[in-house]
Design an enzyme around this catalytic site. Structure first.
Site, PDB file in Angstrom:
ATOM      1  N   SER A 129       0.816  -1.228   0.000  1.00 35.24           N
ATOM      2  CA  SER A 129       0.000   0.000   0.000  1.00 35.24           C
ATOM      3  C   SER A 129       0.843   1.268   0.000  1.00 35.24           C
ATOM      4  O   SER A 129       1.657   1.481   0.890  1.00 35.24           O
ATOM      5  CB  SER A 129      -0.879   0.056   1.257  1.00 35.24           C
ATOM      6  OG  SER A 129      -1.725  -1.039   1.321  1.00 35.24           O
TER       7      SER A 129
ATOM      8  N   HIS B 270      -3.202   0.416  -4.978  1.00 32.76           N
ATOM      9  CA  HIS B 270      -2.516  -0.779  -5.470  1.00 32.76           C
ATOM     10  C   HIS B 270      -2.723  -0.888  -6.974  1.00 32.76           C
ATOM     11  O   HIS B 270      -3.762  -1.335  -7.426  1.00 32.76           O
ATOM     12  CB  HIS B 270      -3.125  -2.047  -4.845  1.00 32.76           C
ATOM     13  CG  HIS B 270      -2.690  -2.305  -3.442  1.00 32.76           C
ATOM     14  ND1 HIS B 270      -1.688  -3.181  -3.118  1.00 32.76           N
ATOM     15  CD2 HIS B 270      -3.122  -1.801  -2.273  1.00 32.76           C
ATOM     16  CE1 HIS B 270      -1.530  -3.216  -1.813  1.00 32.76           C
ATOM     17  NE2 HIS B 270      -2.395  -2.391  -1.268  1.00 32.76           N
TER      18      HIS B 270
ATOM     19  N   HIS C 262      -5.399  -9.308  -1.919  1.00 36.08           N
ATOM     20  CA  HIS C 262      -5.519  -9.657  -0.497  1.00 36.08           C
ATOM     21  C   HIS C 262      -6.646 -10.660  -0.282  1.00 36.08           C
ATOM     22  O   HIS C 262      -7.593 -10.726  -1.073  1.00 36.08           O
ATOM     23  CB  HIS C 262      -5.833  -8.399   0.327  1.00 36.08           C
ATOM     24  CG  HIS C 262      -4.827  -7.315   0.200  1.00 36.08           C
ATOM     25  ND1 HIS C 262      -4.833  -6.423  -0.841  1.00 36.08           N
ATOM     26  CD2 HIS C 262      -3.765  -6.976   0.982  1.00 36.08           C
ATOM     27  CE1 HIS C 262      -3.818  -5.578  -0.697  1.00 36.08           C
ATOM     28  NE2 HIS C 262      -3.155  -5.887   0.396  1.00 36.08           N
TER      29      HIS C 262
ATOM     30  N   TYR D   2      -8.946 -10.349   1.858  1.00 34.04           N
ATOM     31  CA  TYR D   2     -10.211  -9.650   2.124  1.00 34.04           C
ATOM     32  C   TYR D   2     -10.943  -9.225   0.847  1.00 34.04           C
ATOM     33  O   TYR D   2     -12.120  -8.849   0.904  1.00 34.04           O
ATOM     34  CB  TYR D   2     -10.009  -8.434   3.051  1.00 34.04           C
ATOM     35  CG  TYR D   2      -9.079  -7.364   2.526  1.00 34.04           C
ATOM     36  CD1 TYR D   2      -9.435  -6.521   1.487  1.00 34.04           C
ATOM     37  CD2 TYR D   2      -7.827  -7.188   3.097  1.00 34.04           C
ATOM     38  CE1 TYR D   2      -8.590  -5.552   1.018  1.00 34.04           C
ATOM     39  CE2 TYR D   2      -6.957  -6.212   2.642  1.00 34.04           C
ATOM     40  CZ  TYR D   2      -7.354  -5.398   1.602  1.00 34.04           C
ATOM     41  OH  TYR D   2      -6.495  -4.434   1.129  1.00 34.04           O
ATOM     42  N   GLU D   3     -10.262  -9.310  -0.290  1.00 37.27           N
ATOM     43  CA  GLU D   3     -10.944  -9.030  -1.554  1.00 37.27           C
ATOM     44  C   GLU D   3     -11.732 -10.238  -2.034  1.00 37.27           C
ATOM     45  O   GLU D   3     -12.458 -10.153  -3.024  1.00 37.27           O
ATOM     46  CB  GLU D   3      -9.919  -8.615  -2.611  1.00 37.27           C
ATOM     47  CG  GLU D   3      -9.251  -7.293  -2.286  1.00 37.27           C
ATOM     48  CD  GLU D   3      -8.042  -7.015  -3.173  1.00 37.27           C
ATOM     49  OE1 GLU D   3      -8.251  -6.633  -4.332  1.00 37.27           O
ATOM     50  OE2 GLU D   3      -6.902  -7.192  -2.701  1.00 37.27           O
TER      51      GLU D   3
ATOM     52  N   ALA E  19       2.352  -2.167   4.421  1.00 36.65           N
ATOM     53  CA  ALA E  19       1.959  -1.147   5.385  1.00 36.65           C
ATOM     54  C   ALA E  19       1.429  -1.881   6.609  1.00 36.65           C
ATOM     55  O   ALA E  19       0.736  -2.888   6.478  1.00 36.65           O
ATOM     56  CB  ALA E  19       0.869  -0.263   4.787  1.00 36.65           C
TER      57      ALA E  19
ATOM     58  N   MET F  70      -2.265  -6.971   6.784  1.00 37.92           N
ATOM     59  CA  MET F  70      -3.187  -7.892   6.099  1.00 37.92           C
ATOM     60  C   MET F  70      -2.539  -8.610   4.915  1.00 37.92           C
ATOM     61  O   MET F  70      -3.233  -9.041   3.999  1.00 37.92           O
ATOM     62  CB  MET F  70      -4.416  -7.110   5.626  1.00 37.92           C
ATOM     63  CG  MET F  70      -5.111  -6.331   6.731  1.00 37.92           C
ATOM     64  SD  MET F  70      -6.421  -5.274   6.102  1.00 37.92           S
ATOM     65  CE  MET F  70      -6.802  -4.300   7.580  1.00 37.92           C
ATOM     66  N   SER F  71      -1.221  -8.722   4.930  1.00 37.60           N
ATOM     67  CA  SER F  71      -0.571  -9.281   3.728  1.00 37.60           C
ATOM     68  C   SER F  71       0.746  -9.961   4.064  1.00 37.60           C
ATOM     69  O   SER F  71       1.019 -10.293   5.213  1.00 37.60           O
ATOM     70  CB  SER F  71      -0.315  -8.147   2.727  1.00 37.60           C
ATOM     71  OG  SER F  71       0.689  -7.275   3.226  1.00 37.60           O
TER      72      SER F  71
ATOM     73  N   ASN G  22       0.742   3.728  10.859  1.00 40.50           N
ATOM     74  CA  ASN G  22      -0.120   4.224  11.935  1.00 40.50           C
ATOM     75  C   ASN G  22       0.210   3.450  13.199  1.00 40.50           C
ATOM     76  O   ASN G  22       0.709   2.332  13.137  1.00 40.50           O
ATOM     77  CB  ASN G  22      -1.600   4.025  11.569  1.00 40.50           C
ATOM     78  CG  ASN G  22      -1.918   2.566  11.254  1.00 40.50           C
ATOM     79  OD1 ASN G  22      -1.525   2.046  10.210  1.00 40.50           O
ATOM     80  ND2 ASN G  22      -2.595   1.911  12.166  1.00 40.50           N
TER      81      ASN G  22
ATOM     82  N   HIS H 251      -7.846   4.050   6.047  1.00 39.54           N
ATOM     83  CA  HIS H 251      -7.025   3.699   4.874  1.00 39.54           C
ATOM     84  C   HIS H 251      -6.310   4.943   4.330  1.00 39.54           C
ATOM     85  O   HIS H 251      -5.185   4.854   3.837  1.00 39.54           O
ATOM     86  CB  HIS H 251      -7.919   3.068   3.805  1.00 39.54           C
ATOM     87  CG  HIS H 251      -7.160   2.552   2.608  1.00 39.54           C
ATOM     88  ND1 HIS H 251      -6.131   1.630   2.708  1.00 39.54           N
ATOM     89  CD2 HIS H 251      -7.267   2.836   1.283  1.00 39.54           C
ATOM     90  CE1 HIS H 251      -5.644   1.372   1.502  1.00 39.54           C
ATOM     91  NE2 HIS H 251      -6.305   2.092   0.623  1.00 39.54           N
TER      92      HIS H 251
END
Ligand code: HPA
Length: 293
Positions: A44, A75, A97, A99-100, A127, A228-229, A252, A266
């Site tokens: 990201s 992306h 990902h 989540y997609e 990220a 998440m990756s 963050n 995001h």
């Protein structure tokens, strides 16, 4: 725009069931005999490093049969081939990902392609939210080890028939992040006067960010950053015997208390990702320069 999820677009598959030939043929049509040895995966907000390759050949994901298109803002989905610091590399610009709606096997399709194209060293970036209380937004963390929360829960790309020609059924994970590459990264950061954090990356599926209770749980479990990756790709690369290293951009600080006015977004992740890019690019370039040197 299609509303189909990744699952519906592509039937779930295992490595031994997948025919990579159409994808490899499509890539070879664009790159000829070019032979990348180093692969980079840019997460990201970090994809801009791909624009710095020399003699770049961009192969769009849409032109690669079976390639999982990323649907996330920030992306862009390309494989970019070219030279970085004098080395022949392929950059995965953007990633898919879980989540997609993609399976772990689909998410790692580009890594299997890179392996078949001759890549032997993989550098991944992501990220991540900082969990370690010493970390600030804007830091970079060299991944020492990981907690594969998604994989332990069954979202693991090695589930299914094992292709013994690629790697073992039962893969040892004690030496996952290459010691020599990690030392190189620390040396490069030191020489450049950049602070490089070190720690454990926890991989969850997303797409929502974590609750404060979840962040405190992961801190207790020994995680320093969360995202998440990356670990799906790491597992597949290690299965195929690649040398692997990973960097987390701490975009963050993960929120560990309720009743705060703060909320992770995001936009925050993307904006801070862009701020970190020059520093990360300097370290990644330094490592690439020294590989096999
Ligand atoms: N949590 C999970 N994934 C992330 C975060 C986070 O705080 N920041 C960037 N990716």
């Amino acid at each position: 725009m299609s509303l189909k999820s990744g699952y519906e677009q592509h039937a779930p598959m295992t490595p031994s069931q997948v025919d990579y030939t159409p994808a490899l043929t499509a890539i070879r049509e664009k790159i000829g005999a070019f032979q990348p040895t180093i692969g980079l995966v840019l997460g990201s907000g970090l994809g801009t490093l791909a624009n710095e390759l020399e003699n770049a050949i961009v192969v769009a994901d849409a032109d690669i049969p079976g390639y999982p298109a990323s649907t996330v803002q920030g992306h862009s989905g390309n494989l970019v081939f070219g030279q970085l610091e004098g080395q022949d590399v392929v950059v995965q610009q953007g990633r898919a990902h879980l989540y997609e709606g993609y399976t772990p096997q689909q998410v790692t399709f580009p890594i299997r392609l890179m392996t078949q194209l001759g890549v032997n060293t993989l550098i991944l970036t992501n990220a991540a939210g900082g969990i370690n209380a010493d970390f600030d937004a804007g830091d970079i963390m060299l991944v020492n080890d990981h907690i594969y929360f998604a994989g332990l829960a069954g979202m693991n790309p090695l589930i299914g028939p094992n292709d013994d020609a690629i790697g073992p059924r039962f893969l040892g994970m004690a030496q996952t992040y290459d010691r020599g590459l990690r030392q190189t990264a620390l040396d490069i950061a030191f020489e450049a006067g950049e602070t490089l954090r070190r720690g454990v990356y926890a991989c969850i599926t997303g797409p929502h960010f974590e609750t404060p209770a979840e962040i405190r749980m992961f801190r207790t479990l020994g995680a320093d950053a969360i995202g998440m990756s990356t670990v799906h790709e790491v597992v597949v690369a290690r299965h195929a015997g690649l040398r692997v290293m990973a960097f987390s951009s701490i975009t963050n600080v993960a929120i560990d208390e309720i009743d705060t006015t703060r909320e992770t977004s995001h936009i925050e992740v993307m904006e801070m990702g862009a701020v970190i890019v020059p520093k990360l690019a300097k370290i990644v370039r330094g490592v690439v320069r020294k590989i096999n040197a």
